[in-house]
Enzyme design. Sequence first.
Site, PDB file in Angstrom:
ATOM      1  N   GLU A  56       0.665  -1.209   0.024  1.00 49.01           N
ATOM      2  CA  GLU A  56      -0.090  -0.266   0.077  1.00 49.01           C
ATOM      3  C   GLU A  56       1.190   1.947   0.116  1.00 49.01           C
ATOM      4  O   GLU A  56       1.105   1.754  -0.392  1.00 49.01           O
ATOM      5  CB  GLU A  56      -1.101  -0.092   1.112  1.00 49.01           C
ATOM      6  CG  GLU A  56      -1.851  -1.392   1.346  1.00 49.01           C
ATOM      7  CD  GLU A  56      -1.014  -1.931   1.725  1.00 49.01           C
ATOM      8  OE1 GLU A  56      -1.987  -2.841   2.512  1.00 49.01           O
ATOM      9  OE2 GLU A  56      -0.678  -2.676   1.650  1.00 49.01           O
ATOM     10  N   CYS A  93      -0.159   0.682   7.687  1.00 49.81           N
ATOM     11  CA  CYS A  93      -0.599   1.516   6.150  1.00 49.81           C
ATOM     12  C   CYS A  93      -1.650   1.688   6.675  1.00 49.81           C
ATOM     13  O   CYS A  93      -2.086   2.631   5.209  1.00 49.81           O
ATOM     14  CB  CYS A  93      -1.034  -0.463   5.524  1.00 49.81           C
ATOM     15  SG  CYS A  93       0.889  -1.015   4.856  1.00 49.81           S
ATOM     16  N   TRP A 178      14.030 -38.718 -17.887  1.00 52.75           N
ATOM     17  CA  TRP A 178      13.117 -37.120 -16.687  1.00 52.75           C
ATOM     18  C   TRP A 178      11.544 -38.230 -17.999  1.00 52.75           C
ATOM     19  O   TRP A 178      11.273 -38.502 -19.191  1.00 52.75           O
ATOM     20  CB  TRP A 178      13.220 -36.501 -17.417  1.00 52.75           C
ATOM     21  CG  TRP A 178      14.277 -35.434 -17.341  1.00 52.75           C
ATOM     22  CD1 TRP A 178      15.598 -35.365 -18.333  1.00 52.75           C
ATOM     23  CD2 TRP A 178      14.913 -35.243 -16.241  1.00 52.75           C
ATOM     24  NE1 TRP A 178      16.600 -34.576 -17.832  1.00 52.75           N
ATOM     25  CE2 TRP A 178      15.930 -34.564 -15.802  1.00 52.75           C
ATOM     26  CE3 TRP A 178      13.490 -34.669 -14.798  1.00 52.75           C
ATOM     27  CZ2 TRP A 178      16.458 -33.847 -14.972  1.00 52.75           C
ATOM     28  CZ3 TRP A 178      14.648 -34.330 -14.041  1.00 52.75           C
ATOM     29  CH2 TRP A 178      16.223 -33.934 -14.327  1.00 52.75           C
ATOM     30  N   ARG A 192       9.259 -23.619  -7.180  1.00 56.25           N
ATOM     31  CA  ARG A 192      11.041 -24.190  -5.736  1.00 56.25           C
ATOM     32  C   ARG A 192      10.464 -22.578  -5.355  1.00 56.25           C
ATOM     33  O   ARG A 192      11.320 -22.694  -4.320  1.00 56.25           O
ATOM     34  CB  ARG A 192      11.963 -24.683  -6.389  1.00 56.25           C
ATOM     35  CG  ARG A 192      11.864 -26.066  -6.727  1.00 56.25           C
ATOM     36  CD  ARG A 192      13.150 -27.126  -7.492  1.00 56.25           C
ATOM     37  NE  ARG A 192      13.198 -28.385  -6.995  1.00 56.25           N
ATOM     38  CZ  ARG A 192      13.960 -29.199  -8.124  1.00 56.25           C
ATOM     39  NH1 ARG A 192      14.736 -28.101  -8.903  1.00 56.25           N
ATOM     40  NH2 ARG A 192      14.195 -29.950  -7.973  1.00 56.25           N
ATOM     41  N   THR A 204      15.275 -40.535  -2.615  1.00 51.58           N
ATOM     42  CA  THR A 204      15.116 -39.711  -3.396  1.00 51.58           C
ATOM     43  C   THR A 204      16.928 -39.525  -3.825  1.00 51.58           C
ATOM     44  O   THR A 204      17.464 -38.983  -5.142  1.00 51.58           O
ATOM     45  CB  THR A 204      14.390 -38.853  -4.056  1.00 51.58           C
ATOM     46  OG1 THR A 204      13.512 -39.648  -4.258  1.00 51.58           O
ATOM     47  CG2 THR A 204      14.503 -37.502  -4.802  1.00 51.58           C
ATOM     48  N   ASP A 208      18.407 -40.020  -7.948  1.00 48.77           N
ATOM     49  CA  ASP A 208      17.813 -39.139  -8.342  1.00 48.77           C
ATOM     50  C   ASP A 208      19.264 -37.861  -8.467  1.00 48.77           C
ATOM     51  O   ASP A 208      19.679 -37.326  -9.641  1.00 48.77           O
ATOM     52  CB  ASP A 208      16.804 -38.445  -8.013  1.00 48.77           C
ATOM     53  CG  ASP A 208      15.709 -39.183  -8.486  1.00 48.77           C
ATOM     54  OD1 ASP A 208      15.599 -40.214  -9.681  1.00 48.77           O
ATOM     55  OD2 ASP A 208      14.544 -38.298  -8.359  1.00 48.77           O
ATOM     56  N   ARG A 215      17.206 -23.039 -11.320  1.00 48.42           N
ATOM     57  CA  ARG A 215      17.788 -22.849 -11.867  1.00 48.42           C
ATOM     58  C   ARG A 215      17.459 -22.282 -13.357  1.00 48.42           C
ATOM     59  O   ARG A 215      17.927 -21.515 -14.240  1.00 48.42           O
ATOM     60  CB  ARG A 215      18.727 -24.222 -12.472  1.00 48.42           C
ATOM     61  CG  ARG A 215      19.669 -24.590 -10.920  1.00 48.42           C
ATOM     62  CD  ARG A 215      20.547 -25.607 -11.202  1.00 48.42           C
ATOM     63  NE  ARG A 215      19.991 -27.460 -12.388  1.00 48.42           N
ATOM     64  CZ  ARG A 215      19.091 -27.707 -11.398  1.00 48.42           C
ATOM     65  NH1 ARG A 215      18.396 -27.707  -9.684  1.00 48.42           N
ATOM     66  NH2 ARG A 215      18.142 -28.709 -12.357  1.00 48.42           N
ATOM     67  N   THR A 303       3.571 -41.549   0.200  1.00 47.86           N
ATOM     68  CA  THR A 303       2.879 -42.559   1.247  1.00 47.86           C
ATOM     69  C   THR A 303       2.774 -42.016   2.254  1.00 47.86           C
ATOM     70  O   THR A 303       1.296 -42.364   3.336  1.00 47.86           O
ATOM     71  CB  THR A 303       3.084 -44.170   0.625  1.00 47.86           C
ATOM     72  OG1 THR A 303       2.915 -44.029  -1.094  1.00 47.86           O
ATOM     73  CG2 THR A 303       1.907 -44.591   1.411  1.00 47.86           C
TER      74      THR A 303
END
Length: 365
Positions: A56, A93, A178, A192, A204, A208, A215, A303
């Site tokens: 504001e 404000c 992928w 992200r 993971t 991976d 990026r 899960t």
Amino acid sequence: MTPKDHNRWMKRCLLLAAKGQSRVSPNPRVGAVVVGQDGMLLGSGYHRIYGGDHAERIALRQAAERFPARTLEQATLYVNLEPCNHTGKTPPCTEAVLQHNIPRVVVGMMDPNPTAGGGIAALRAHGVDVVAGCMEHECRRLNEAFLHRLVSRRPLVTLKIAQTLDGRVATVTGASQWITGPDAQFAVHRLRADMDGILVGSGTARMDNPSLTVRRVAGPNPRRFVLDRCGTLPKSLKLFSDDLPTIAVVGPRAAPAYAALLRACGGSLLQVPEREGHLDLQHLLEHMSLQSLLVEAGPGLATALLRQDLVDRLFVFIAPKVLGGGIPSFDGLGITTLTDALTFAEHVWEDDGYNMLLRGYLRAV
């Protein structure tokens, strides 16, 4: 101004507010516009960074620099969140609205924070015409992480899954890069940049070897967390070998030397108790000083979070591929009837031309 006009300008506020991304956390995302009596845009602004000027004040200052005071005295201020009425890192404000003699304010939603709220009542007490509740649902959804944290005292958890059409996240050999196309990868990086933190499980991290950074788009990197109950992940992983810190979440039995190794890589350790042989995820979330958390999980962690009702949003990227086997997205939720199936309070389908994205919201706002 008609309701259609109000919606038009409130949409502008929401677009502006979204630019704040995670930089404003733990504050809410706020955008504001000042509109003249003839419908001309006089000034606009958004809350850019925590501790900085509120939307504001930026919008009103811009309008005052460009137009004479009498123009503002006939103008309308639009803002997606009730103007604050307290002195924190910045002055109230409401004070700025009254200083510029703004006669009318259109607000998207009330501020549920008892410390900052009360702006609408304060403005009305000084004769300002306040219209409240313009596009309220959209305004609440934009700031759902802020609202969720106030109520639950834990971050809003978004679980992200990338899968094939037949619900597989990897082949029988574990290959997953992928599954989705490039547009989905850009979307994940935008997601992200919108989060305070990001979490992966040890499986993971090993399979991976992700960086979990932003990026492909402009934006801040989230704080990185990896579950490593026994402290056995190799320090050669990208999470531990780049210039950004990673927080490893371990159980009570992790070797003491692990903390020293992690600090040498620029990281840190967060120890949480175990429950039934696994890290206590509820305890972890309650002790994270975050407003929003993205979980890029394999089937086991995904899960576990769903079983414990710790997921607030489920975002599933679906690629037009069929594996006919491999690793399923979820490792068994214990659902045996259709009436018990996981459903959403709200959901949206998006098509990028190759992938489909389901944005599923498990909580109403």
